[in-house]
Design a protein around this motif. Structure first.
Motif, PDB file in Angstrom:
ATOM      1  N   ARG A   9       0.826  -1.214   0.000  1.00 33.02           N
ATOM      2  CA  ARG A   9       0.000   0.000   0.000  1.00 33.02           C
ATOM      3  C   ARG A   9       0.854   1.255   0.000  1.00 33.02           C
ATOM      4  NH1 ARG A   9      -4.965   1.651   4.169  1.00 33.02           N
ATOM      5  NH2 ARG A   9      -5.053   3.841   3.563  1.00 33.02           N
ATOM      6  N   ILE A  10       1.932   1.258   0.819  1.00 37.81           N
ATOM      7  CA  ILE A  10       2.707   2.497   0.951  1.00 37.81           C
ATOM      8  C   ILE A  10       3.867   2.558  -0.039  1.00 37.81           C
ATOM      9  CG2 ILE A  10       2.058   2.725   3.372  1.00 37.81           C
ATOM     10  CD1 ILE A  10       4.839   1.790   4.134  1.00 37.81           C
ATOM     11  N   GLY A  11       4.336   1.389  -0.527  1.00 33.63           N
ATOM     12  CA  GLY A  11       5.390   1.364  -1.538  1.00 33.63           C
ATOM     13  C   GLY A  11       6.786   1.641  -1.036  1.00 33.63           C
ATOM     14  N   THR A  12       6.976   1.682   0.276  1.00 27.53           N
ATOM     15  CA  THR A  12       8.303   1.916   0.847  1.00 27.53           C
ATOM     16  C   THR A  12       9.136   0.635   0.781  1.00 27.53           C
ATOM     17  OG1 THR A  12       7.380   3.541   2.382  1.00 27.53           O
ATOM     18  CG2 THR A  12       9.532   2.641   2.945  1.00 27.53           C
ATOM     19  N   THR A  13      10.440   0.768   0.581  1.00 25.02           N
ATOM     20  CA  THR A  13      11.333  -0.379   0.588  1.00 25.02           C
ATOM     21  C   THR A  13      11.393  -0.979   1.982  1.00 25.02           C
ATOM     22  OG1 THR A  13      12.682   0.652  -1.147  1.00 25.02           O
ATOM     23  CG2 THR A  13      13.682  -1.157   0.095  1.00 25.02           C
ATOM     24  N   PHE A  14      11.082  -2.264   2.089  1.00 28.26           N
ATOM     25  CA  PHE A  14      11.197  -3.000   3.350  1.00 28.26           C
ATOM     26  C   PHE A  14      12.373  -3.969   3.226  1.00 28.26           C
ATOM     27  CE2 PHE A  14       6.890  -3.077   5.776  1.00 28.26           C
ATOM     28  CZ  PHE A  14       6.689  -1.722   5.547  1.00 28.26           C
ATOM     29  N   VAL A  15      13.238  -3.988   4.247  1.00 31.67           N
ATOM     30  CA  VAL A  15      14.312  -4.979   4.340  1.00 31.67           C
ATOM     31  C   VAL A  15      14.124  -5.705   5.663  1.00 31.67           C
ATOM     32  CG1 VAL A  15      16.788  -5.423   4.274  1.00 31.67           C
ATOM     33  CG2 VAL A  15      15.842  -3.476   3.011  1.00 31.67           C
ATOM     34  N   HIS A  16      13.850  -7.005   5.589  1.00 32.18           N
ATOM     35  CA  HIS A  16      13.341  -7.781   6.719  1.00 32.18           C
ATOM     36  C   HIS A  16      14.263  -8.971   6.956  1.00 32.18           C
ATOM     37  CE1 HIS A  16       9.492 -10.019   8.367  1.00 32.18           C
ATOM     38  NE2 HIS A  16      10.585 -10.560   8.856  1.00 32.18           N
ATOM     39  N   VAL A  17      14.845  -9.052   8.151  1.00 31.97           N
ATOM     40  CA  VAL A  17      15.704 -10.184   8.517  1.00 31.97           C
ATOM     41  C   VAL A  17      14.850 -11.298   9.109  1.00 31.97           C
ATOM     42  CG1 VAL A  17      17.346 -10.949  10.286  1.00 31.97           C
ATOM     43  CG2 VAL A  17      17.893  -8.991   8.847  1.00 31.97           C
ATOM     44  N   THR A  18      15.095 -12.534   8.645  1.00 36.26           N
ATOM     45  CA  THR A  18      14.386 -13.686   9.202  1.00 36.26           C
ATOM     46  C   THR A  18      15.238 -14.933   9.043  1.00 36.26           C
ATOM     47  OG1 THR A  18      12.331 -14.977   9.168  1.00 36.26           O
ATOM     48  CG2 THR A  18      13.171 -14.228   7.058  1.00 36.26           C
ATOM     49  N   HIS A  19      15.039 -15.892   9.938  1.00 34.06           N
ATOM     50  CA  HIS A  19      15.647 -17.217   9.758  1.00 34.06           C
ATOM     51  C   HIS A  19      14.598 -18.202   9.251  1.00 34.06           C
ATOM     52  CE1 HIS A  19      13.805 -17.505  13.777  1.00 34.06           C
ATOM     53  NE2 HIS A  19      13.619 -18.768  13.465  1.00 34.06           N
ATOM     54  N   ASN A  20      13.351 -17.721   9.086  1.00 35.46           N
ATOM     55  CA  ASN A  20      12.222 -18.569   8.734  1.00 35.46           C
ATOM     56  C   ASN A  20      11.976 -18.499   7.224  1.00 35.46           C
ATOM     57  OD1 ASN A  20       9.379 -19.325   8.205  1.00 35.46           O
ATOM     58  ND2 ASN A  20       9.261 -19.535  10.420  1.00 35.46           N
ATOM     59  N   GLN A  21      12.267 -19.593   6.518  1.00 36.87           N
ATOM     60  CA  GLN A  21      12.147 -19.552   5.057  1.00 36.87           C
ATOM     61  C   GLN A  21      10.703 -19.405   4.604  1.00 36.87           C
ATOM     62  OE1 GLN A  21      11.893 -22.929   2.562  1.00 36.87           O
ATOM     63  NE2 GLN A  21      12.897 -24.249   4.053  1.00 36.87           N
TER      64      GLN A  21
END
Length: 364
Positions: free
Chosen positions: A182-194
């Motif tokens: 909706r907002i179009g902002t770049t998200f960078v998300h760390v996860t160990h969950n594939q």
């Protein structure tokens, strides 16, 4: 805006190389996941982008501007921490507005911005409450709102779903995807969950021991893994991997338990006679009389069946110590195949993967 370039980014802690010369560009407006096992350098990479950790060498660019030496507040990004870091002595409104208040944004403007973000996050009726009175998912929304309200170019998320139960985790990752779109902002998300990464990411940065293993969209990592680590890490259950011999003259690939007759082009891909053969469980399927000629096939006995509601996992005994897994959601298979059954199973030629036995790199 929100393109992030990492140029030979490196971080050392004494003799430990946490991130080793990372080179990639995160697309503006994408939802990008940094994925990998514990200790692979995910959070260190995120902290370097945020300015919380200084690189040993290399550079970081945001929208073409070199920000390697900029403090966090000058990078026009915001971060949602794993711990959320909410103040229970402040209301939800005050938590969300805190950054704007520190930037001396006028009160009326702050109030309008908070109201707009609260409406996006569906917490407009919680603004006068304490975060302590909210559910885990609502607290996640407050933490995200505190980032959104500042209208950053990039939002960084460090394991934001790790403390949630399974049901809430599913709800919140879908909500994060909806909000990002909706907002179009770049998200960078760390996860160990594939599963988190595969379900909502536009791009996945897969790391192991500080090294980039593959960078691409989820389908690329699943269908065309760069190496054996990617093949084994991505997918549930993991790819079946086994030692095999390539006989180009007879167009066969032979393991200790079976032989596959394959098109010449598959044998031609291999750079050696000995390889590692890979087959996704979801690409193995039972074949009936007359179908075997459509592709490579072999005989197996079902040793065990695991049921997961939406699909069954069939453990196949091919006469070796290693069991293969076949995954099927086909209703006919679910109803008809049981432990002890003898099957002919096949795999599409284009779903056969070959890897170098020493380096683990894929033959393509």
């Amino acid at each position: 805006m929100g393109t992030i370039e990492l140029n030979t980014l490196r971080k050392e802690f004494g003799s430990l190389v946490a991130v080793n010369d990372l080179d990639l560009t995160i697309t503006e407006g994408s939802y990008t996941m940094i994925l990998g096992p514990s200790g692979c350098g995910k959070s260190t990479t995120l902290r370097m982008i945020a300015g919380l950790e200084r690189p040993t060498s290399g550079d970081i660019f945001i929208d073409g501007n070199r920000v390697t030496d900029y403090p966090p507040r000058e990078r026009n990004l915001s971060m949602v921490f794993q711990s959320l870091a909410l103040w229970d002595h402040k209301t939800v409104r005050e938590n969300i507005a805190f950054g704007l208040k520190m930037d001396d944004v006028p009160k009326a403007e702050r109030e309008a911005a908070v109201d707009e973000v609260a409406e996006i996050l569906h917490i407009e009726d919680k603004l006068d409450q304490s975060p302590a009175s909210l559910s885990g998912g609502q607290q996640q929304r407050v933490a995200l709102g505190r980032s959104l309200v500042r209208e950053p170019d990039v939002i960084l998320l460090d394991e934001p779903l790790s403390s949630l139960d399974a049901k809430l985790r599913l709800e919140m990752r879908a909500e994060l995807s909806r909000i990002q779109q909706r907002i179009g902002t770049t998200f960078v998300h760390v996860t160990h969950n594939q599963e988190d990464a595969m379900s909502i990411a536009d791009e996945i940065i897969l790391l192991n021991d500080g090294e980039l293993q593959q960078f691409g969209n989820p389908l690329e990592l699943f269908e065309a893994p760069n190496n054996e680590f990617v093949a084994n890490f991505i997918g549930t259950p993991s790819m079946n991997l086994m030692d095999a011999t390539v006989d180009a003259g007879n167009a066969t690939i032979t393991t200790d338990g079976f032989a596959l007759s394959v098109p010449d082009a598959i044998c031609a891909r291999a750079g050696a006679d000995r390889v590692r053969l890979g087959m996704r469980p979801s690409n193995i399927r039972p074949v009936t009389n007359g179908e075997a000629d459509d592709g490579p096939s072999f005989e197996a006995t079902v040793s065990m069946v695991e049921t997961f509601g939406d699909a069954n996992w069939y453990y196949l005994d091919t006469g070796t110590d290693a069991e293969l897994v076949m995954k099927s959601a086909d209703e006919e298979h679910v109803r008809s195949i049981s432990a002890g059954d003898e099957l002919t199973v096949g795999v599409r030629p284009d779903a056969i993967h070959l890897f170098d036995t020493d380096s683990g790199e894929a033959y393509s």
